[in-house]
Motif scaffolding. Structure first.
Motif, short mmCIF file in Angstrom:
data_model
loop_
_atom_site.label_atom_id
_atom_site.label_comp_id
_atom_site.label_asym_id
_atom_site.label_seq_id
_atom_site.Cartn_x
_atom_site.Cartn_y
_atom_site.Cartn_z
N LEU A 93 53.24 -31.24 82.45
CA LEU A 93 51.78 -31.43 82.68
C LEU A 93 51.12 -29.96 81.96
O LEU A 93 50.14 -30.25 81.48
CB LEU A 93 51.39 -31.61 83.95
N ALA A 94 51.69 -28.88 82.44
CA ALA A 94 51.10 -27.57 81.99
C ALA A 94 51.39 -27.43 80.43
O ALA A 94 50.32 -27.01 79.81
CB ALA A 94 51.87 -26.48 82.65
N ASN A 95 52.30 -27.91 79.93
CA ASN A 95 52.59 -27.78 78.38
C ASN A 95 51.81 -28.79 77.88
O ASN A 95 51.20 -28.40 76.77
CB ASN A 95 54.10 -28.19 78.01
N LEU A 96 51.68 -30.02 78.35
CA LEU A 96 50.64 -31.02 77.78
C LEU A 96 49.17 -30.32 77.56
O LEU A 96 48.48 -30.45 76.61
CB LEU A 96 50.81 -32.47 78.44
N MET A 97 48.71 -30.09 78.79
CA MET A 97 47.46 -29.23 78.81
C MET A 97 47.30 -28.21 77.72
O MET A 97 46.26 -28.38 76.79
CB MET A 97 47.10 -28.83 80.07
N GLY A 98 48.37 -27.40 77.66
CA GLY A 98 48.26 -26.22 76.58
C GLY A 98 48.13 -26.69 75.19
O GLY A 98 47.68 -26.23 74.29
N SER A 99 49.06 -27.65 74.86
CA SER A 99 48.92 -28.32 73.58
C SER A 99 47.77 -28.97 73.12
O SER A 99 47.21 -28.65 72.26
CB SER A 99 50.27 -29.48 73.55
N ILE A 100 47.26 -29.68 74.17
CA ILE A 100 45.97 -30.47 73.96
C ILE A 100 44.74 -29.65 73.68
O ILE A 100 44.13 -29.41 72.49
CB ILE A 100 45.46 -31.56 74.96
N VAL A 101 44.74 -28.67 74.53
CA VAL A 101 43.62 -27.51 74.41
C VAL A 101 43.94 -26.77 72.98
O VAL A 101 42.73 -26.62 72.51
CB VAL A 101 43.63 -26.68 75.57
N CYS A 102 44.96 -26.31 72.76
CA CYS A 102 45.02 -25.66 71.38
C CYS A 102 44.90 -26.27 70.37
O CYS A 102 43.99 -25.80 69.37
CB CYS A 102 46.64 -25.07 71.59
N VAL A 103 45.11 -27.55 70.33
CA VAL A 103 44.69 -28.30 69.10
C VAL A 103 43.01 -28.50 69.10
O VAL A 103 42.42 -28.39 68.05
CB VAL A 103 45.44 -29.82 69.19
N TRP A 104 42.30 -28.81 70.51
CA TRP A 104 41.00 -28.82 70.46
C TRP A 104 40.37 -27.56 69.88
O TRP A 104 39.36 -27.61 69.36
CB TRP A 104 40.79 -29.27 71.75
N SER A 105 41.02 -26.50 70.24
CA SER A 105 40.35 -25.31 70.00
C SER A 105 40.56 -24.95 68.42
O SER A 105 39.64 -24.62 68.04
CB SER A 105 41.43 -23.97 70.57
N VAL A 106 41.61 -25.37 67.77
CA VAL A 106 41.77 -25.10 66.44
C VAL A 106 40.52 -25.76 65.64
O VAL A 106 39.90 -25.52 64.71
CB VAL A 106 43.17 -25.32 66.02
N LEU A 107 40.44 -27.30 66.06
CA LEU A 107 39.26 -28.22 65.65
C LEU A 107 38.00 -27.39 65.65
O LEU A 107 37.30 -27.38 64.74
CB LEU A 107 39.12 -29.42 66.55
N ARG A 108 37.68 -26.90 66.84
CA ARG A 108 36.25 -26.31 67.16
C ARG A 108 36.45 -25.04 66.41
O ARG A 108 35.15 -24.59 65.85
CB ARG A 108 36.14 -25.86 68.48
N ILE A 109 37.47 -24.22 65.94
CA ILE A 109 37.54 -23.06 65.25
C ILE A 109 37.16 -23.27 63.76
O ILE A 109 36.39 -22.82 63.06
CB ILE A 109 38.55 -22.16 65.34
N ARG A 110 37.95 -24.32 63.21
CA ARG A 110 37.77 -24.67 61.66
C ARG A 110 36.29 -25.56 61.60
O ARG A 110 35.95 -25.41 60.35
CB ARG A 110 38.80 -25.62 61.48
N ASP A 111 36.02 -26.22 62.64
CA ASP A 111 34.91 -27.05 62.24
C ASP A 111 33.86 -27.10 63.44
O ASP A 111 33.82 -28.14 64.08
CB ASP A 111 35.08 -28.58 61.76
N PRO A 112 32.92 -26.13 63.75
CA PRO A 112 32.45 -25.98 64.84
C PRO A 112 30.96 -26.68 65.09
O PRO A 112 29.84 -26.11 64.80
CB PRO A 112 32.17 -24.32 64.96
#
Length: 154
Positions: free
Chosen positions: A61-80
């Protein structure tokens, strides 16, 4: 009130913050190193509550949360987009709720540090944006038929 450009910078900055804070959650090995550091800090400060050892299901669950948050983060960095900031604020308020719940259940007070940042980012991203900027960045269903959706990147 946020200007359009300042709000885009805020959305991008929140993405960078999330990426930096959650990157260690992505793999079991990096998370175990982070968990050890947090456990040492918790005990070193003599804090009440606990930071329990993680079983395989907790790790998943910790790894799932980290993976999803990191993908969501990159999306917001690239296309805010402004709409991403609003969704992120909603997620932060939900996450803050579960952090408060964990604190009430006896989790380590170290969570309170993260709670302060979650609430600050959430409130900042809920702050009003000039109508023209939000409408230009909203999906067609939210913005109305005559306003195009934002399709730009970096």
């Amino acid at each position: 009130m946020w200007t359009p450009e300042h709000y885009r910078r805020l959305v991008r900055a929140s993405g960078w913050y999330d990426l930096l804070v959650t990157a260690a959650f992505v793999t079991p090995w990096s998370f175990m190193a982070l968990h050890g550091l947090l456990q040492n800090l918790h005990h070193g400060l003599g804090l009440p509550g606990m930071l329990p050892p993680f079983e395989p299901m907790h790790m998943l669950l910790a790894n799932l949360m980290g993976s999803i948050v990191c993908v969501w983060s990159v999306l917001r960095i690239r296309d805010p987009q402004a709409v991403f900031g609003r969704y992120d604020a909603a997620g932060r308020l939900l996450f803050s709720t579960w952090q408060v719940y964990a604190l009430m259940q006896g989790a380590t007070p170290l969570i309170a540090i993260f709670l302060v940042f979650e609430l600050a980012w959430g409130v900042a991203q809920l702050w009003p944006v000039r109508a023209s900027s939000f409408a230009l960045n909203a999906p067609a269903a939210m913005a109305g038929p005559a306003i195009p959706a934002h399709t730009g990147g970096f």
